[in-house]
Enzyme design. Structure first.
Site, PDB file in Angstrom:
ATOM      1  N   CYS A   2       0.826  -1.209   0.000  1.00  0.00           N
ATOM      2  CA  CYS A   2       0.000   0.000   0.000  1.00  0.00           C
ATOM      3  C   CYS A   2       0.868   1.271   0.000  1.00  0.00           C
ATOM      4  O   CYS A   2       2.003   1.283   0.460  1.00  0.00           O
ATOM      5  CB  CYS A   2      -0.972   0.055   1.168  1.00  0.00           C
ATOM      6  SG  CYS A   2      -2.264  -1.203   1.108  1.00  0.00           S
ATOM      7  N   ARG A  51      -3.891   0.713  -3.033  1.00  0.00           N
ATOM      8  CA  ARG A  51      -4.198  -0.458  -2.218  1.00  0.00           C
ATOM      9  C   ARG A  51      -3.605  -1.757  -2.748  1.00  0.00           C
ATOM     10  O   ARG A  51      -3.731  -2.074  -3.934  1.00  0.00           O
ATOM     11  CB  ARG A  51      -5.718  -0.628  -2.121  1.00  0.00           C
ATOM     12  CG  ARG A  51      -6.142  -1.763  -1.183  1.00  0.00           C
ATOM     13  CD  ARG A  51      -7.637  -1.959  -1.182  1.00  0.00           C
ATOM     14  NE  ARG A  51      -8.020  -2.999  -0.238  1.00  0.00           N
ATOM     15  CZ  ARG A  51      -9.193  -3.609  -0.219  1.00  0.00           C
ATOM     16  NH1 ARG A  51     -10.134  -3.267  -1.088  1.00  0.00           N
ATOM     17  NH2 ARG A  51      -9.441  -4.549   0.677  1.00  0.00           N
ATOM     18  N   LEU A  52      -2.951  -2.466  -1.849  1.00  0.00           N
ATOM     19  CA  LEU A  52      -2.583  -3.865  -2.056  1.00  0.00           C
ATOM     20  C   LEU A  52      -3.490  -4.670  -1.141  1.00  0.00           C
ATOM     21  O   LEU A  52      -3.365  -4.611   0.080  1.00  0.00           O
ATOM     22  CB  LEU A  52      -1.114  -4.111  -1.715  1.00  0.00           C
ATOM     23  CG  LEU A  52      -0.635  -5.563  -1.863  1.00  0.00           C
ATOM     24  CD1 LEU A  52      -0.647  -5.989  -3.321  1.00  0.00           C
ATOM     25  CD2 LEU A  52       0.759  -5.730  -1.281  1.00  0.00           C
ATOM     26  N   SER A  53      -4.431  -5.415  -1.712  1.00  0.00           N
ATOM     27  CA  SER A  53      -5.468  -6.079  -0.924  1.00  0.00           C
ATOM     28  C   SER A  53      -4.944  -7.356  -0.281  1.00  0.00           C
ATOM     29  O   SER A  53      -4.464  -8.254  -0.980  1.00  0.00           O
ATOM     30  CB  SER A  53      -6.667  -6.418  -1.818  1.00  0.00           C
ATOM     31  OG  SER A  53      -7.195  -5.243  -2.399  1.00  0.00           O
ATOM     32  N   ILE A  54      -5.050  -7.428   1.037  1.00  0.00           N
ATOM     33  CA  ILE A  54      -4.636  -8.609   1.803  1.00  0.00           C
ATOM     34  C   ILE A  54      -5.794  -9.131   2.652  1.00  0.00           C
ATOM     35  O   ILE A  54      -6.092 -10.317   2.661  1.00  0.00           O
ATOM     36  CB  ILE A  54      -3.424  -8.292   2.706  1.00  0.00           C
ATOM     37  CG1 ILE A  54      -2.243  -7.773   1.876  1.00  0.00           C
ATOM     38  CG2 ILE A  54      -3.025  -9.536   3.506  1.00  0.00           C
ATOM     39  CD1 ILE A  54      -1.667  -8.784   0.904  1.00  0.00           C
ATOM     40  N   ILE A  55      -6.438  -8.221   3.389  1.00  0.00           N
ATOM     41  CA  ILE A  55      -7.552  -8.579   4.253  1.00  0.00           C
ATOM     42  C   ILE A  55      -8.811  -7.868   3.762  1.00  0.00           C
ATOM     43  O   ILE A  55      -8.809  -6.647   3.584  1.00  0.00           O
ATOM     44  CB  ILE A  55      -7.264  -8.200   5.717  1.00  0.00           C
ATOM     45  CG1 ILE A  55      -6.055  -8.986   6.239  1.00  0.00           C
ATOM     46  CG2 ILE A  55      -8.476  -8.435   6.605  1.00  0.00           C
ATOM     47  CD1 ILE A  55      -5.587  -8.572   7.606  1.00  0.00           C
ATOM     48  N   ASN A  77      -1.350   2.141   5.753  1.00  0.00           N
ATOM     49  CA  ASN A  77      -0.469   1.176   5.099  1.00  0.00           C
ATOM     50  C   ASN A  77       0.042   0.219   6.166  1.00  0.00           C
ATOM     51  O   ASN A  77       0.606   0.644   7.167  1.00  0.00           O
ATOM     52  CB  ASN A  77       0.712   1.891   4.432  1.00  0.00           C
ATOM     53  CG  ASN A  77       1.797   0.932   3.981  1.00  0.00           C
ATOM     54  OD1 ASN A  77       1.514  -0.201   3.592  1.00  0.00           O
ATOM     55  ND2 ASN A  77       3.042   1.378   4.028  1.00  0.00           N
ATOM     56  N   GLY A  78      -0.178  -1.086   5.960  1.00  0.00           N
ATOM     57  CA  GLY A  78       0.325  -2.051   6.926  1.00  0.00           C
ATOM     58  C   GLY A  78      -0.676  -3.151   7.205  1.00  0.00           C
ATOM     59  O   GLY A  78      -1.579  -3.421   6.414  1.00  0.00           O
ATOM     60  N   ASP A 102      -8.968  -4.737   8.757  1.00  0.00           N
ATOM     61  CA  ASP A 102      -8.283  -4.195   9.931  1.00  0.00           C
ATOM     62  C   ASP A 102      -8.294  -2.668   9.918  1.00  0.00           C
ATOM     63  O   ASP A 102      -8.157  -2.037  10.970  1.00  0.00           O
ATOM     64  CB  ASP A 102      -6.859  -4.738  10.033  1.00  0.00           C
ATOM     65  CG  ASP A 102      -6.066  -4.601   8.748  1.00  0.00           C
ATOM     66  OD1 ASP A 102      -6.652  -4.288   7.698  1.00  0.00           O
ATOM     67  OD2 ASP A 102      -4.841  -4.834   8.777  1.00  0.00           O
TER      68      ASP A 102
END
Length: 301
Positions: A2, A51-55, A77-78, A102
């Site tokens: 992110c 955005r880098l989608s993880i959750i 970011n995180g 989150d």
């Protein structure tokens, strides 16, 4: 990964969408899964997010994200590793959520605890929250500085981003600090905890928060290791048991993801222990990554 960026202008000046677009363009490699821009109603503050989608891969988890009928807006970011436990706690306190992210947990926790919310976070993070009611910007960075947060503070405004190049995009006049660069060349000095190699560009130190209000900054350290607190056991085996409990919990929390999870594997004790622990929690095969070189001293095969 992110990418976050934002602008808070003073003296009645307005944030332009083109400013946020220019900053965001330099950060697009950090987040290929989504892009968001927000400017407040009076145009004094604006955020941009890659955005880098993880959750929570749905649009409900997109950013900039708003909470409490628009009072709070965040770019983050995180990853907060204990967000599940925090979310369950907040639900018991009658907080409601529109996503399983989150990010929304951070906003709800900030609504409940204010700046003290940082004491509850287990994770790696850099974020900025605008409080429309109190007209203040609250920024924070994780305990060990895993996630970056750079900023420029002038009479005209406060500017922040995940990378310095985003700050340079809207202020081409930023200059390299020749003095700090010379120190690095001469004696390998890499600047202080809040310094960079650019004049007027600062970095938010690890374990610190920064509140910007009415053109004034308040920098606060919210955590440091207390060496006076020590755990004493009777048997040596109890230390091993305690460490193993903490280690397994840490690994388990970091496996929380809505995308595939992998691990680095160097062959050293630390990464080997992590991979062995992951194997205890995951029945399906998972990917590991090793750095391979022809040089035997560097090769991780």
């Amino acid at each position: 990964m992110c990418g976050i960026a934002g602008v808070l202008l003073f003296n009645g000046k307005s944030v332009e969408k083109s400013m946020l677009a220019d900053m965001s363009e330099t950060l697009k490699h950090r987040g290929p899964d989504g892009h968001g821009v927000w400017i407040s109603e009076n145009q004094e503050v604006g955020f941009s997010h890659r955005r880098l989608s993880i959750i929570d891969l749905t649009p409900n988890a997109g950013q900039p994200m708003h909470y409490a009928e628009g009072r709070f807006t965040i770019v983050f970011n995180g990853e907060i590793y204990n967000y599940v436990e925090l979310r369950e706690w907040l639900i018991r306190l009658n907080y409601q959520f529109q996503s399983t992210s989150d990010t929304e947990v951070i906003l709800a926790l900030f609504h409940y605890k204010g700046e003290k919310m940082l004491e509850y976070l287990d994770g790696m993070f850099a974020f900025a929250i605008w409080d429309e009611a109190e007209k203040k910007l609250f920024c924070a960075r994780d305990r060990f500085g895993e996630k970056p947060f750079f900023y420029v503070n002038t009479k005209e405004g406060f500017y922040f981003a995940s990378e310095i190049k985003a700050l340079c995009a809207i202020n081409p006049a930023l200059k390299v600090s020749t003095g700090k660069l010379q120190q690095y060349i001469d004696v390998n000095y890499k600047s202080g905890a809040d310094e960079t190699f650019f004049e007027d560009v600062s970095v938010l130190p690890p374990a610190h928060s920064l509140t910007v209000r009415d053109g004034k900054n308040i920098l606060r350290r919210y955590w440091q290791i207390d060496l006076s607190k020590q755990t004493r056991y009777v048997r040596e085996s109890q230390y091993f048991e305690h460490f193993y409990e903490l280690f397994r919990r840490s690994v388990a929390r970091r496996l929380r993801s809505d995308v595939a999870v992998g691990s680095s594997l160097s062959g050293g004790l630390d990464s080997t222990a992590v991979v062995c622990c992951i194997r205890e929690f995951m029945s399906n095969p998972f990917t590991t990554f090793s750095a391979r070189f022809k040089d035997h001293d560097l090769d991780e095969g």
